[in-house]
Design a protein around this motif. Structure first.
Motif, PDB file in Angstrom:
ATOM      1  N   THR A 195      51.474 147.224   6.676  1.00 51.54           N
ATOM      2  CA  THR A 195      50.199 147.900   6.930  1.00 51.54           C
ATOM      3  C   THR A 195      50.171 148.506   8.332  1.00 51.54           C
ATOM      4  O   THR A 195      49.754 149.654   8.514  1.00 51.54           O
ATOM      5  CB  THR A 195      49.032 146.907   6.761  1.00 51.54           C
ATOM      6  OG1 THR A 195      49.072 146.370   5.434  1.00 51.54           O
ATOM      7  CG2 THR A 195      47.703 147.569   6.997  1.00 51.54           C
ATOM      8  N   ALA A 196      50.643 147.773   9.309  1.00 47.36           N
ATOM      9  CA  ALA A 196      50.647 148.270  10.690  1.00 47.36           C
ATOM     10  C   ALA A 196      51.573 149.471  10.838  1.00 47.36           C
ATOM     11  O   ALA A 196      51.206 150.472  11.468  1.00 47.36           O
ATOM     12  CB  ALA A 196      51.061 147.159  11.654  1.00 47.36           C
ATOM     13  N   THR A 197      52.767 149.410  10.255  1.00 48.86           N
ATOM     14  CA  THR A 197      53.705 150.524  10.387  1.00 48.86           C
ATOM     15  C   THR A 197      53.203 151.759   9.641  1.00 48.86           C
ATOM     16  O   THR A 197      53.335 152.875  10.142  1.00 48.86           O
ATOM     17  CB  THR A 197      55.108 150.150   9.895  1.00 48.86           C
ATOM     18  OG1 THR A 197      55.040 149.656   8.567  1.00 48.86           O
ATOM     19  CG2 THR A 197      55.756 149.130  10.806  1.00 48.86           C
TER      20      THR A 197
ATOM     21  N   SER B 143      48.951 157.783  11.438  1.00 54.09           N
ATOM     22  CA  SER B 143      48.174 158.165  12.620  1.00 54.09           C
ATOM     23  C   SER B 143      48.937 159.189  13.445  1.00 54.09           C
ATOM     24  O   SER B 143      48.352 160.141  13.972  1.00 54.09           O
ATOM     25  CB  SER B 143      47.876 156.941  13.490  1.00 54.09           C
ATOM     26  OG  SER B 143      47.034 156.065  12.824  1.00 54.09           O
TER      27      SER B 143
ATOM     28  N   TYR C 112      50.080 152.504   9.102  1.00 56.56           N
ATOM     29  CA  TYR C 112      48.976 153.006   9.911  1.00 56.56           C
ATOM     30  C   TYR C 112      49.496 153.822  11.097  1.00 56.56           C
ATOM     31  O   TYR C 112      49.014 154.912  11.380  1.00 56.56           O
ATOM     32  CB  TYR C 112      48.089 151.858  10.398  1.00 56.56           C
ATOM     33  CG  TYR C 112      47.027 152.315  11.360  1.00 56.56           C
ATOM     34  CD1 TYR C 112      45.888 152.969  10.900  1.00 56.56           C
ATOM     35  CD2 TYR C 112      47.183 152.138  12.734  1.00 56.56           C
ATOM     36  CE1 TYR C 112      44.920 153.423  11.793  1.00 56.56           C
ATOM     37  CE2 TYR C 112      46.226 152.580  13.622  1.00 56.56           C
ATOM     38  CZ  TYR C 112      45.098 153.227  13.149  1.00 56.56           C
ATOM     39  OH  TYR C 112      44.160 153.676  14.031  1.00 56.56           O
ATOM     40  N   LEU C 113      50.480 153.289  11.796  1.00 54.69           N
ATOM     41  CA  LEU C 113      51.056 154.003  12.943  1.00 54.69           C
ATOM     42  C   LEU C 113      51.687 155.326  12.517  1.00 54.69           C
ATOM     43  O   LEU C 113      51.507 156.356  13.171  1.00 54.69           O
ATOM     44  CB  LEU C 113      52.097 153.128  13.647  1.00 54.69           C
ATOM     45  CG  LEU C 113      51.561 151.935  14.417  1.00 54.69           C
ATOM     46  CD1 LEU C 113      52.710 151.059  14.902  1.00 54.69           C
ATOM     47  CD2 LEU C 113      50.702 152.386  15.572  1.00 54.69           C
TER      48      LEU C 113
END
Length: 182
Positions: free
Chosen positions: A28-30, A36, A32-33
């Motif tokens: 999820t974090a990757t 973005s 999102y990055l």
């Protein structure tokens, strides 16, 4: 109903649950990055295109037979920008008023978006165009000045950004693989 004992021990189930949870958080974090960054690049590119349209609009407003406009587009802009971009301005009869040097062939090959009434806050007016392995962001803006209509076409070469995004995507997959193994 008979109680069925799980084949995995409590330790194994907790380890599996923590592993899957960690991978989901990192994924999820990757993602999102990554998205973005794509959004930030698209916003920056759109802003770059709009600045060029605004500058040309201001130059069209001057009453000097478009000499300043031609000088700016044909000589100054290509020399001072770190971005690779091309500009063409057409009058209401489709004649070229000004364009960056050595771009006639490119504009003939590109399928430009239809000209839209230009508004600075319209972030969806530009489009991605692909041509022979290159990626461009393009905008066609309809500019009305003193009863005359002009079509300004600006094309920004995004090929380098695409290569950087591919490298970034590869690195994210490496991080995800390491997190999964760890």
């Amino acid at each position: 109903m008979p109680w069925r004992k799980s084949t995995l021990s409590l330790t194994a189930r907790l380890t599996l649950w923590y592993t899957l949870s960690s991978v989901a958080v990192v994924l999820t974090a990757t993602l999102y990055l990554y998205f973005s960054w794509i959004n930030a690049l698209a916003t920056r590119d759109a802003g770059f295109l709009y600045v060029r349209v605004d500058a040309a609009r201001a130059l069209l407003d001057q009453k000097d037979d478009n000499r300043a406009l031609k000088n700016r587009i044909e000589k100054e802009w290509p020399a001072i920008s770190s971005e690779v971009f091309h500009v063409r301005i057409l009058d209401d009869k489709g004649r070229i008023v000004a364009q960056t040097p050595n771009t006639s062939r490119l504009f003939r090959q590109l399928r430009m978006p239809p000209p839209l009434a230009y508004e600075m806050d319209d972030t969806h007016a530009s489009q991605i165009i692909r041509l022979e392995g290159q990626v461009f962001r393009a905008i066609s803006a309809l500019i009305s000045m003193e009863g005359r209509n002009y079509v300004m076409q600006v094309v920004l070469d995004r090929t380098n950004e695409t290569i950087v995004l591919q490298e970034y995507r590869y690195r994210l997959f490496v991080v995800l693989a390491i997190c999964l193994v760890a």
